[in-house]
Design a protein around this motif. Structure first.
Motif, PDB file in Angstrom:
ATOM      1  N   GLN A  45     -44.209   4.700 -33.548  1.00 58.17           N
ATOM      2  CA  GLN A  45     -43.986   4.657 -32.097  1.00 58.17           C
ATOM      3  C   GLN A  45     -44.433   3.289 -31.571  1.00 58.17           C
ATOM      4  O   GLN A  45     -45.548   3.116 -31.088  1.00 58.17           O
ATOM      5  CB  GLN A  45     -44.718   5.807 -31.397  1.00 58.17           C
ATOM      6  CG  GLN A  45     -44.025   7.153 -31.601  1.00 58.17           C
ATOM      7  CD  GLN A  45     -44.313   7.798 -32.937  1.00 58.17           C
ATOM      8  OE1 GLN A  45     -45.479   8.033 -33.269  1.00 58.17           O
ATOM      9  NE2 GLN A  45     -43.288   8.070 -33.731  1.00 58.17           N
ATOM     10  N   ASP A  46     -43.525   2.312 -31.733  1.00 58.35           N
ATOM     11  CA  ASP A  46     -43.898   0.931 -31.419  1.00 58.35           C
ATOM     12  C   ASP A  46     -43.102   0.354 -30.252  1.00 58.35           C
ATOM     13  O   ASP A  46     -43.186  -0.826 -29.971  1.00 58.35           O
ATOM     14  CB  ASP A  46     -43.737   0.040 -32.668  1.00 58.35           C
ATOM     15  CG  ASP A  46     -42.343   0.105 -33.279  1.00 58.35           C
ATOM     16  OD1 ASP A  46     -41.451   0.730 -32.677  1.00 58.35           O
ATOM     17  OD2 ASP A  46     -42.158  -0.471 -34.364  1.00 58.35           O
ATOM     18  N   ARG A  47     -42.299   1.175 -29.580  1.00 59.77           N
ATOM     19  CA  ARG A  47     -41.417   0.653 -28.525  1.00 59.77           C
ATOM     20  C   ARG A  47     -41.676   1.302 -27.193  1.00 59.77           C
ATOM     21  O   ARG A  47     -42.153   2.431 -27.106  1.00 59.77           O
ATOM     22  CB  ARG A  47     -39.959   0.960 -28.870  1.00 59.77           C
ATOM     23  CG  ARG A  47     -39.360   0.007 -29.815  1.00 59.77           C
ATOM     24  CD  ARG A  47     -37.863  -0.062 -29.595  1.00 59.77           C
ATOM     25  NE  ARG A  47     -37.557  -1.109 -28.632  1.00 59.77           N
ATOM     26  CZ  ARG A  47     -36.364  -1.659 -28.519  1.00 59.77           C
ATOM     27  NH1 ARG A  47     -35.365  -1.254 -29.257  1.00 59.77           N
ATOM     28  NH2 ARG A  47     -36.160  -2.610 -27.637  1.00 59.77           N
ATOM     29  N   ARG A  48     -41.258   0.603 -26.160  1.00 62.06           N
ATOM     30  CA  ARG A  48     -41.188   1.177 -24.821  1.00 62.06           C
ATOM     31  C   ARG A  48     -39.792   0.899 -24.269  1.00 62.06           C
ATOM     32  O   ARG A  48     -39.090   0.019 -24.768  1.00 62.06           O
ATOM     33  CB  ARG A  48     -42.225   0.520 -23.899  1.00 62.06           C
ATOM     34  CG  ARG A  48     -43.664   0.822 -24.287  1.00 62.06           C
ATOM     35  CD  ARG A  48     -44.644   0.074 -23.390  1.00 62.06           C
ATOM     36  NE  ARG A  48     -46.022   0.374 -23.757  1.00 62.06           N
ATOM     37  CZ  ARG A  48     -46.660   1.489 -23.398  1.00 62.06           C
ATOM     38  NH1 ARG A  48     -46.039   2.396 -22.655  1.00 62.06           N
ATOM     39  NH2 ARG A  48     -47.897   1.699 -23.790  1.00 62.06           N
TER      40      ARG A  48
ATOM     41  N   ASP B 239     -53.225   1.481 -32.728  1.00 63.05           N
ATOM     42  CA  ASP B 239     -53.172   2.561 -31.729  1.00 63.05           C
ATOM     43  C   ASP B 239     -51.843   3.298 -31.734  1.00 63.05           C
ATOM     44  O   ASP B 239     -51.705   4.330 -31.085  1.00 63.05           O
ATOM     45  CB  ASP B 239     -53.343   1.975 -30.307  1.00 63.05           C
ATOM     46  CG  ASP B 239     -54.600   1.151 -30.174  1.00 63.05           C
ATOM     47  OD1 ASP B 239     -55.513   1.368 -30.998  1.00 63.05           O
ATOM     48  OD2 ASP B 239     -54.668   0.314 -29.258  1.00 63.05           O
ATOM     49  N   TYR B 240     -50.831   2.773 -32.383  1.00 62.68           N
ATOM     50  CA  TYR B 240     -49.498   3.366 -32.282  1.00 62.68           C
ATOM     51  C   TYR B 240     -49.446   4.697 -33.022  1.00 62.68           C
ATOM     52  O   TYR B 240     -50.083   4.867 -34.050  1.00 62.68           O
ATOM     53  CB  TYR B 240     -48.428   2.459 -32.918  1.00 62.68           C
ATOM     54  CG  TYR B 240     -48.170   1.141 -32.242  1.00 62.68           C
ATOM     55  CD1 TYR B 240     -48.880   0.743 -31.113  1.00 62.68           C
ATOM     56  CD2 TYR B 240     -47.194   0.280 -32.749  1.00 62.68           C
ATOM     57  CE1 TYR B 240     -48.618  -0.479 -30.506  1.00 62.68           C
ATOM     58  CE2 TYR B 240     -46.935  -0.941 -32.154  1.00 62.68           C
ATOM     59  CZ  TYR B 240     -47.653  -1.323 -31.041  1.00 62.68           C
ATOM     60  OH  TYR B 240     -47.392  -2.526 -30.461  1.00 62.68           O
TER      61      TYR B 240
ATOM     62  N   ALA C 172     -38.382  -6.667 -34.785  1.00 62.21           N
ATOM     63  CA  ALA C 172     -39.566  -6.548 -33.934  1.00 62.21           C
ATOM     64  C   ALA C 172     -40.048  -5.110 -33.763  1.00 62.21           C
ATOM     65  O   ALA C 172     -41.208  -4.881 -33.443  1.00 62.21           O
ATOM     66  CB  ALA C 172     -39.252  -7.157 -32.575  1.00 62.21           C
ATOM     67  N   TYR C 173     -39.150  -4.141 -33.931  1.00 60.10           N
ATOM     68  CA  TYR C 173     -39.521  -2.729 -33.770  1.00 60.10           C
ATOM     69  C   TYR C 173     -38.906  -1.930 -34.907  1.00 60.10           C
ATOM     70  O   TYR C 173     -37.870  -2.302 -35.464  1.00 60.10           O
ATOM     71  CB  TYR C 173     -39.048  -2.201 -32.409  1.00 60.10           C
ATOM     72  CG  TYR C 173     -39.715  -2.942 -31.267  1.00 60.10           C
ATOM     73  CD1 TYR C 173     -41.019  -2.626 -30.880  1.00 60.10           C
ATOM     74  CD2 TYR C 173     -39.070  -3.996 -30.615  1.00 60.10           C
ATOM     75  CE1 TYR C 173     -41.659  -3.322 -29.865  1.00 60.10           C
ATOM     76  CE2 TYR C 173     -39.697  -4.698 -29.601  1.00 60.10           C
ATOM     77  CZ  TYR C 173     -40.991  -4.352 -29.222  1.00 60.10           C
ATOM     78  OH  TYR C 173     -41.619  -5.056 -28.236  1.00 60.10           O
ATOM     79  N   THR C 174     -39.529  -0.782 -35.220  1.00 60.16           N
ATOM     80  CA  THR C 174     -39.171  -0.096 -36.461  1.00 60.16           C
ATOM     81  C   THR C 174     -37.909   0.756 -36.344  1.00 60.16           C
ATOM     82  O   THR C 174     -37.255   1.026 -37.338  1.00 60.16           O
ATOM     83  CB  THR C 174     -40.358   0.742 -36.958  1.00 60.16           C
ATOM     84  OG1 THR C 174     -41.457  -0.150 -37.126  1.00 60.16           O
ATOM     85  CG2 THR C 174     -40.070   1.397 -38.280  1.00 60.16           C
ATOM     86  N   ALA C 175     -37.525   1.167 -35.156  1.00 60.82           N
ATOM     87  CA  ALA C 175     -36.317   1.990 -34.997  1.00 60.82           C
ATOM     88  C   ALA C 175     -36.263   3.059 -36.090  1.00 60.82           C
ATOM     89  O   ALA C 175     -37.281   3.695 -36.371  1.00 60.82           O
ATOM     90  CB  ALA C 175     -35.068   1.109 -34.988  1.00 60.82           C
TER      91      ALA C 175
END
Lengths: 765, 297
Positions: A86-89, A151-152, A322-325
């Motif tokens: 959970q690395d995105r907003r 923290d993710y 940049a994000y894991t998707a």
């Protein structure tokens, strides 16, 4: 099922239900929808690859006439999301990590006003160091893409090791000992650039609120996933979110995952109007968290002098972006593809998924497979050359076979990889003399079949025609179209008797979506089960009418008749009319998914990529090319394919899948690759500079199927097919080029200039 | 903001005198505007209905091609595809089938892209461009038309109405070859045109070479030093001269060194193909498919 039904199923060809709409232009896509009062959405993108936001001021944009909503991270719930990490907003908070990250969204009366408002948003940045190279991303002194990701949220076993977003390994035997005992050890290094799904339809989303419920029309391959994403990020129960997918103009994986549905819904809620987002082609290249991942590869293979492979070490670093998707499990897939469909007793395959400041990677048709197959199969030809063996003979000697243990310790039942090699090379004329500027390259590949829960309803109306209400999503493969055939065969009806009703998450039961080649594999099971319930009802009705036992009623050719007495029958339409006045003909189906294969190796985010080798598909592609040695331009003259995808249910659709997969593979081999500048921004985010193959480039393509009934797989012994045809093409082309050049081109795509450089390097040495 | 549909050339010229920009196929202007290259001009005059600019006529000096003749028309034209084969080679490579049915020769020339495919063949054939305005008409040698990428020496009120090409002498012809990575929707990475006239003994009587996409405007050279040499020597020398004269850039399509190398290859192939045609051989349009890049299939 009766044998005659199987025969009928495998030979019938019919026009797919959505074909005429799509060909004539009468079909409606998401961007064609107009609702009264619809506003236009536009995004403000980061435009820089890594920076801290020092100022974000939307007040001027909000004040502009005609602007109904301007929203940022401050206007949506405080939710971090992502299917594995959970690395995105929805909107950047504090830091932007790739150029296509969304900082703000605008809804305005028209596109020009929306663009002016986007331009009026004030964003200031303080630059952060950019991670632009996948290999150095894992070095101990690399800057971090996510400083604080301890923290993710993530699976419990997740190891958070600097930029290493996920790791998988497969170990068997004693690889170091075996390498020491080998007669020859061959080491190779390869690199592949990222590339794009590039569907013809840029994505579009329309959202409309009525009370506290939102309906979202969206060009997604995975409607239920999209709904889950909206529910999670906007903190809504699924009963208040309805996803509808009009015709989808292609996906190729790029429209998997949850994308902009929540952004548009959030805009519509604040604007109190319907809002519509339609991407430009440039946005389609830059923004989605779905593009094919670049990878660097190191292989080390030990062989005995007789040609037997005894050991392989592989180390892969995959560009996560940049994000894991949904790329979290790609390290597992890549670790399997680095071993390939070979029986190797001693292996160590390790794959890392490294964060960079590139666009996020995600499911593009057979993620990690075509490029890893290209690298592995180039390496395989290098090993064969070292031995002085013909590369096809070398593959026949070492490829897996029925009930033989594969590299990860799994066995696969009866499989047709050896037959695929024979069929493809025979069709290509492998071994016959060629002009001195032509060569045939050969490669083998594999791809798993993903078992998943999946549902469908069927109803038959009083006039005898039916509807299949399915949770499955059609993304162009024809898999949903083929559901009609399955239902028709169960009920002794015709495919044309059924209308397909999809996609509406509030009407249909769950399906994973057009992802992982799983639609027919899983939803086919659901449709057969649903049709089976109706067949039972029809038999009861017919039994009463014909004064026979229900078990003796046969459904065929639109009739229900008594077995052995074809003239003692009643039309199914007549039975349907009877049912319309009593107990209605309604069936529902799901059925337990086939069991998973045993898990192998170690991973940090589940084992979906390894347990899917329950019913793996195999393929061999043999490609004849011509090389213009003075320029390095390669022309593909013929592609001869053979696939083991188990039973083939719809030959028309299957042939189209193979041809499309091959064309995509030719593009990946020769012309399609993302180029980055030194600030990690894409340099060729346009169709003129990112070169897809065109109709004019298409060579003749031979399509053959090695049909083996596969138990514990999809309906009627079928395996999957959608992604597999994309796996081996680039590899075969690479091996043909290597024969002509005398050395492999070590970077994908093998552009004319790279081929020319490889020729020159050979001449210079 | 205005949009005028011209029914006669004079109406078009009047609109241009009032500040309108001419639009025919729109394959550069509209596509460029959509891609944010340049906004669509505020005042447009549509010239696509001017049938008087759509014909190909033979004159005593050669051929006159109306500015609105499309690439497809050129590719299929019996005279242009044989005696002026290099131009047909270039037209046959432009964009896609739909681009070639809409895009016009006049538009391609006036767009002044150094990567245009019809420019180099027209230059080696010494074409002249007829520009007309309410002030009158003038002819400009095509090499003097282009001044910089996207810039011409035409005045804003001047409309290109025709392209005049001198008749080729006996035993002469042309060819255009382009480096291409795929077979449609391609833009020249490099390209080369050649015009060759042969003496009775098969040696070179005249040789001109034009280069695409290796300098700010189409480069043209008259290789008088090759007169009297064999075709193969002249082709090699043309390759050398082309590599020397090219001032290519490195960009997302290719590096400067690859461009410099391949423009030499293209020039040699163009000379060889033009010489074969000059000697009476028929090579199908476009040369790229018949003998050139990636080879025929």
């Amino acid at each position: 099922m009766t044998p005659s039904a199987t025969a009928q199923a495998t030979t019938r060809r019919f026009v797919r239900a959505d074909g005429p709409d799509k060909v004539t232009g009468s079909g409606r896509y998401t961007a064609d929808l107009s609702l009264t009062g619809t506003l236009v959405a536009k995004f403000r993108y980061a435009q820089v690859s890594h920076a801290r936001i020092t100022k974000l001021d939307v007040s001027a944009a909000r004040a502009m006439p005609g602007v109904f909503a301007v929203i940022t991270d401050a206007d949506v719930p405080d939710v971090r999301f992502g299917p594995m990490v959970q690395d995105r907003r929805l909107f950047a908070r504090d830091v932007v990590r790739f150029e296509g990250e969304i900082v703000a969204a605008v809804a305005a009366v028209d596109a020009e006003t929306a663009q002016r408002a986007v331009d009026a948003i004030v964003v200031e940045y303080s630059p952060l160091p950019i991670v632009n190279d996948v290999e150095s991303a894992l070095s101990p002194d690399s800057p971090l893409v996510h400083e604080d990701w301890a923290d993710y949220g993530a699976p419990g076993v997740m190891v958070r090791n600097r930029n290493d977003a996920s790791y998988a390994s497969i170990a068997k035997g004693d690889v170091d000992k075996a390498l020491a005992e080998a007669d020859f050890v061959v080491r190779s290094h390869y690199e592949s650039d990222g590339c794009h799904a590039a569907p013809i339809e840029p994505r579009a989303v329309v959202a409309q609120w009525e009370g506290n419920k939102v309906t979202i029309w969206t060009s997604t391959q995975v409607p239920f996933d999209a709904r889950a994403g909206v529910c999670e990020t906007l903190e809504l129960p699924s009963s208040r979110v309805r996803i509808i997918v009009p015709h989808l103009g292609g996906g190729f994986g790029g429209k998997c995952g949850f994308h902009y549905e929540a952004h548009v819904a959030a805009l519509a809620r604040i604007a109190k109007r319907p809002v519509k987002l339609v991407f430009s082609r440039r946005e389609e290249f830059l923004a989605p968290d779905k593009r094919r991942e670049g990878i660097v590869y190191d292989f080390e293979t030990g062989v005995k002098a007789d040609g037997t492979i005894i050991a392989r070490k592989a180390r892969l670093v995959i560009d996560n972006g940049a994000y894991t998707a949904d790329a979290g499990f790609f390290s597992q897939l890549a670790a399997m593809h680095a071993l390939g469909p070979y029986k190797i007793p001693n292996v160590l395959s390790e794959a890392h998924l490294a964060y960079t400041n590139h666009q996020p990677s995600g499911s593009v048709r057979a993620p990690t497979a075509p490029q890893t197959c290209w690298a592995l199969e180039s390496h395989t030809d290098e090993v064969a050359n070292k031995l002085g063996m013909d590369p096809v003979a070398f593959r026949k000697l070492n490829a897996v076979d029925s009930n033989v243990e594969g590299p990860s310790g799994q066995t696969y039942g009866e499989i047709g990889v050896q037959q695929c090699i024979d069929a493809a090379t025979a069709a290509a004329g492998y071994g016959k003399p060629l002009a001195d500027d032509e060569a045939i390259g050969v490669a083998i590949g594999w791809w798993p079949s993903f078992a998943s829960a999946s549902g469908a309803y069927i109803k038959i109306d009083g006039d005898g025609s039916g509807q299949i209400i399915t949770g499955a999503q059609e993304c162009g493969t024809g898999a949903v179209m083929t559901l009609r055939q399955l239902a028709a065969d169960e009920l002794g009806m015709q495919p044309e008797d059924f209308e397909l009703v999809y996609q509406d998450t509030s009407a249909a039961p769950y399906d994973m979506g057009a992802t992982g080649s799983q639609t027919l594999f899983n939803n086919g099971r659901a449709v057969i089960a649903a049709a089976g319930q109706i067949a039972d009802q029809l038999r009861e009705l017919a039994a009463n009418k014909l004064e026979a036992a229900a078990a003796d009623i046969v459904l065929a050719d639109g009739m229900a008749h008594v077995a052995g007495s074809p003239d003692r029958g009643v039309a199914i339409a007549k039975l349907a009319a009877t049912a319309a006045n009593g107990e209605l003909l309604i069936g529902h189906g799901s059925g337990p998914p086939p069991p998973a294969a045993k898990a192998v190796g170690n991973t940090c985010v589940g084992d979906i990529g390894m347990t899917a080798w329950r019913a793996p598909q195999f393929s061999c592609h043999a490609v004849r090319v011509r090389l213009d040695r003075e320029t390095g331009v390669v022309r593909v003259l013929r592609v001869s394919t053979a696939h083991d995808s188990g039973t083939i249910i719809n030959h028309t659709g299957a042939q189209g899948q193979v041809e499309g997969g091959v064309m995509m593979g030719i593009g990946q081999a020769l012309t399609e690759g993302t180029k980055y500048d030194d600030q990690a921004r894409q340099r060729n985010a346009a169709l003129l500079e990112y070169k897809l193959q065109t109709c004019a480039d298409a060579p003749p393509i031979d399509v053959q199927f090695v049909e083996i009934y596969t138990p514990d797989a999809g309906p009627r012994g079928a395996k999957s097919l959608a992604e597999a045809p994309n796996v081996a093409t680039a590899a075969a082309i690479g091996n043909a080029i290597a024969k002509l050049v005398g050395s492999p081109v070590r970077r994908l795509p093998m552009t004319a200039e790279r081929v020319w450089e490889t020729i020159n390097a050979g001449n210079a040495s | 903001m205005s949009f005028t549909i011209a029914h006669t050339v004079d109406e078009a010229l009047a609109a241009m005198a009032a500040g309108a920009r001419a639009i025919a196929g729109g394959t550069d202007l509209v596509v460029g505007a959509r891609h944010g290259k340049a906004a669509l001009p505020g005042n447009l005059v549509a010239i696509d209905r001017l049938t008087e600019l759509k014909s190909v006529t033979t004159t005593k000096d050669g051929v006159s091609i109306g500015a609105l003749v499309t690439h497809h028309d050129i590719e299929m034209h019996p005279l242009l595809s044989t005696s002026y084969a290099g131009l047909a080679d270039g037209s046959a490579l432009v964009g896609s089938p739909s681009t070639r049915h809409i895009g016009t020769l006049g538009g391609n020339i006036m767009n002044a892209s150094p990567a245009m495919d019809t420019g180099a063949p027209l230059a080696v054939m010494r074409a002249e461009i007829e520009l007309r305005s309410v002030r009158g008409s003038r002819r400009v040698p095509i090499e003097e038309l282009w001044t910089a990428p996207g810039k011409t020496s035409a005045q804003p009120d001047e409309l290109c109405v025709a392209i005049h090409i001198p008749a080729p002498a006996t035993r002469s012809n042309s060819a255009y070859v382009r480096l291409e990575y795929r077979r449609a929707m391609e833009i020249a990475v490099v390209g080369a045109a050649a015009f060759v006239a042969l003496n009775d003994d098969g040696t070179i009587a005249a040789l001109r070479v034009g280069l695409t996409a290796v300098s700010p405007t189409i480069f043209t050279g008259d290789l008088v030093g090759q007169i009297g040499r064999s075709v193969s020597d002249a082709a090699e020398n043309a390759a050398k001269v082309s590599m020397e004269q090219a001032t290519p850039i490195s960009d997302v399509r290719a590096s400067d060194s690859y461009r410099r190398h391949t423009v030499g290859v293209m020039a040699r192939r163009a000379v060889e193909a033009a010489a074969r045609r000059a000697a009476g051989e028929t090579i199908a349009i476009p040369v790229n498919r018949a003998i050139g890049i990636g080879a025929a299939s």
